[in-house]
Design an enzyme around this catalytic site. Structure first.
Site, PDB file in Angstrom:
ATOM      1  N   ILE A 166       0.946  -1.149   0.117  1.00 54.27           N
ATOM      2  CA  ILE A 166       0.005  -0.119  -0.065  1.00 54.27           C
ATOM      3  C   ILE A 166       0.943   1.216  -0.068  1.00 54.27           C
ATOM      4  O   ILE A 166       0.255   2.349   0.056  1.00 54.27           O
ATOM      5  CB  ILE A 166      -0.922   0.073   1.279  1.00 54.27           C
ATOM      6  N   ASP A 167       2.120   1.023   0.055  1.00 55.89           N
ATOM      7  CA  ASP A 167       3.050   2.255   0.060  1.00 55.89           C
ATOM      8  C   ASP A 167       2.711   2.987  -1.468  1.00 55.89           C
ATOM      9  O   ASP A 167       2.946   4.282  -1.469  1.00 55.89           O
ATOM     10  CB  ASP A 167       4.495   2.051   0.217  1.00 55.89           C
ATOM     11  N   SER A 221      15.661 -12.678  -0.630  1.00 47.46           N
ATOM     12  CA  SER A 221      14.819 -12.943   0.697  1.00 47.46           C
ATOM     13  C   SER A 221      13.500 -12.008   0.955  1.00 47.46           C
ATOM     14  O   SER A 221      12.895 -12.244   1.996  1.00 47.46           O
ATOM     15  CB  SER A 221      15.612 -13.050   1.788  1.00 47.46           C
ATOM     16  N   LEU A 246      13.869  -8.917   1.759  1.00 50.52           N
ATOM     17  CA  LEU A 246      14.260  -8.094   2.863  1.00 50.52           C
ATOM     18  C   LEU A 246      15.027  -6.569   2.330  1.00 50.52           C
ATOM     19  O   LEU A 246      15.764  -6.024   3.144  1.00 50.52           O
ATOM     20  CB  LEU A 246      15.368  -8.873   3.776  1.00 50.52           C
ATOM     21  N   GLU A 266      15.234   2.551  -9.149  1.00 47.69           N
ATOM     22  CA  GLU A 266      14.710   1.387  -9.141  1.00 47.69           C
ATOM     23  C   GLU A 266      13.613   1.398 -10.462  1.00 47.69           C
ATOM     24  O   GLU A 266      13.368   0.534 -11.183  1.00 47.69           O
ATOM     25  CB  GLU A 266      13.826   0.929  -8.041  1.00 47.69           C
ATOM     26  N   ASP A 306      11.096   0.682   1.092  1.00 45.76           N
ATOM     27  CA  ASP A 306      12.041   0.061   1.229  1.00 45.76           C
ATOM     28  C   ASP A 306      13.253   0.970   1.609  1.00 45.76           C
ATOM     29  O   ASP A 306      13.946   0.864   2.584  1.00 45.76           O
ATOM     30  CB  ASP A 306      12.447  -1.043   0.015  1.00 45.76           C
ATOM     31  N   TYR A 342       4.628  -7.510  -9.769  1.00 48.15           N
ATOM     32  CA  TYR A 342       4.700  -6.433  -8.918  1.00 48.15           C
ATOM     33  C   TYR A 342       4.025  -5.181  -9.749  1.00 48.15           C
ATOM     34  O   TYR A 342       3.061  -4.723  -9.250  1.00 48.15           O
ATOM     35  CB  TYR A 342       5.918  -6.230  -8.412  1.00 48.15           C
TER      36      TYR A 342
HETATM   37  C1  GLA Z   1       8.531  -4.322  -2.314  1.00 43.89           C
HETATM   38  C2  GLA Z   1       8.381  -2.797  -2.838  1.00 43.89           C
HETATM   39  C3  GLA Z   1       7.738  -1.915  -1.544  1.00 43.89           C
HETATM   40  C4  GLA Z   1       6.577  -2.276  -1.300  1.00 43.89           C
HETATM   41  C5  GLA Z   1       6.659  -3.552  -0.914  1.00 43.89           C
HETATM   42  C6  GLA Z   1       5.133  -4.157  -0.676  1.00 43.89           C
HETATM   43  O1  GLA Z   1       9.139  -4.305  -1.113  1.00 43.89           O
HETATM   44  O2  GLA Z   1       9.913  -2.334  -3.131  1.00 43.89           O
HETATM   45  O3  GLA Z   1       7.711  -0.519  -2.163  1.00 43.89           O
HETATM   46  O4  GLA Z   1       5.454  -2.122  -2.398  1.00 43.89           O
HETATM   47  O5  GLA Z   1       7.048  -4.489  -1.886  1.00 43.89           O
HETATM   48  O6  GLA Z   1       4.756  -3.627   0.561  1.00 43.89           O
END
Ligand code: GLA
Length: 405
Positions: free
Chosen positions: A48-49, A135, A137, A176, A188, A238
């Site tokens: 949801i970002d 992973s 992260l 990105e 992130d 995505y």
């Molecule tokens: C990835 C994206 C983030 C976010 C997450 C899901 O990590 O880089 O911007 O959208 O997925 O919450």
């Protein structure tokens, strides 16, 4: 971050990194400097970002690190301690960095720093890190922030331009989008830039307002369970979700006769009013996930601040179900890991974390039951999937910074 499984490396050895740097690039009278940026977990607020939502990430002590030195040329050279080969691009043609087999993140960051007016110099880089790749992260955001902070700090006009970590996070996000083909949100990069030891970050992605919230889990601890199923964010799934929610925003605005900017500007009540007016398809599921997830973040932050961990854990479980069933971003391995953890008595909350399609779950487990949890979940998971998972005890660390050694 305590290694409790077969993670291959845990701590950066700066002395060794420096020796390897000199082996690769030779001696020079310029100083070798070190920068680091963390990976992250997300407690709640998934996917949801990019809808103007609230998210609740925390930086890890797992990190990306670089050793860097000015080289007096117009070329940026990139190496990593776990990769063969040298990857280079010219500062006059940073766009060529898009084609690098490895190094497009760094090239993208430097490209956008230069667009922002930083006079970036030719540099030699050696990267290392402890974030398990693929992973979920955020190893990529960590590399972006490490590169951004190092390159801005070593630029000619840093005194005039200054270092604003939030701006560097936005530059990482742009890199990105434009050099790596992932249309990600800001979570992130923001977490990697602004993380704080033992705190989570409650971030409003619509305006980047944020606050650090102490993460005190009392007799519980956070355990990361890595499904060891690599997630591939670059994969179109995505970006497809982003297109779906863009369509969802148009539909709900039409249904309610509104013109809101973000899906997260709608409340649960708005959704309930709109539901019967929306076509009953996957787009409607996506809309529902986004709006209810945003509300869940608010509730989760509230109950956490009241110290009600069992309510917090319950909300995490609901969030996993939503991202699995409505947003379809989990898959067999993540759902299996989640189900097994939920069947363990001393685990009061679990959910996938990050982009999904593989990667990790976070689990709130009684400290005294850590070993039993790892043994039980590990063996059940292997018997159901044939994969050996990895477990890490989460230590919440600081954001991007220079390391003086
Ligand atoms: C990835 C994206 C983030 C976010 C997450 C899901 O990590 O880089 O911007 O959208 O997925 O919450």
């Amino acid at each position: 971050m305590k290694e409790v499984s077969n993670m291959n490396k845990n701590e950066i050895n700066y002395k060794q990194l420096k020796e390897l740097f000199i082996k690769y690039y030779g001696e020079s009278d310029q100083e070798i400097r070190f920068f680091t940026s963390p990976g992250r977990i997300n407690l709640i607020g998934e996917h949801i970002d990019y809808c103007g939502g609230l998210v609740f990430p925390a930086a890890l002590t797992l990190s990306s690190v670089c050793a860097v030195r000015l080289n007096g040329t117009n070329t940026v050279n990139l190496r990593a301690d776990d990769l063969e080969g040298l990857y280079s691009f010219d500062l006059d043609n940073t766009e060529a960095g898009k084609e690098l087999k490895w190094g497009n993140y760094q090239a993208g960051v430097i490209h956008h720093l230069m667009n922002e007016g930083y006079e970036v110099n030719g540099m030699d880089f050696l990267f290392s890190g402890t974030i398990p790749f693929g992973s979920g992260l955020s190893s990529s955001a960590a590399i972006e922030l490490t590169t951004a902070l190092a390159s801005a700090t070593l630029s000619n006009n840093v005194a005039e331009k200054g270092i604003d970590l939030i701006k560097l996070a936005l530059i990482g996000q742009k890199a990105e989008h434009t050099f790596c083909g992932v249309n990600c949100g800001i979570m992130d990069q923001f977490a990697s830039a602004m993380g704080k030891e033992n705190s989570a970050i409650l971030l409003n992605c619509a305006n980047l307002d944020y606050k650090h919230v102490p993460l005190d889990l009392g007799e519980y601890t956070l355990i990361l369970a890595n499904t060891c199923k690599k997630h591939a964010l670059g994969s179109s799934a995505y970006n497809k979700r982003r297109e779906e929610v863009a369509e969802g925003l148009i539909r709900i605005n039409n249904a309610l006769g509104t013109s809101k900017e973000n899906l997260c500007d709608f409340t649960e009540d708005d959704y309930i009013k709109a539901e019967s007016l929306l076509p009953a398809d996957k787009i409607r599921d996506r809309i529902k996930h986004v709006i209810f997830e945003n509300e869940r973040v608010k509730k989760a932050a509230d109950v956490l601040s009241q110290g009600d961990l069992s309510a917090f854990g319950e909300i995490l479980r609901e969030a996993h179900k939503s991202i699995s069933e409505l947003y379809e971003c989990t898959g067999f391995e993540l759902d299996t890991m989640f189900d097994i953890a939920c069947g363990f008595e001393d685990c009061i909350g679990s959910r996938m974390t990050g982009g999904g399609f593989g990667g990790c779950t976070i689990n709130i487990v009684k400290k005294t039951s850590t070993d039993k949890f790892i043994e039980f979940v590990g063996s059940e998971y292997t018997s159901k999937t044939g994969i050996t998972p990895e477990f890490y005890i989460c230590d919440i660390g600081n954001g991007a910074r220079e390391i003086k050694i």
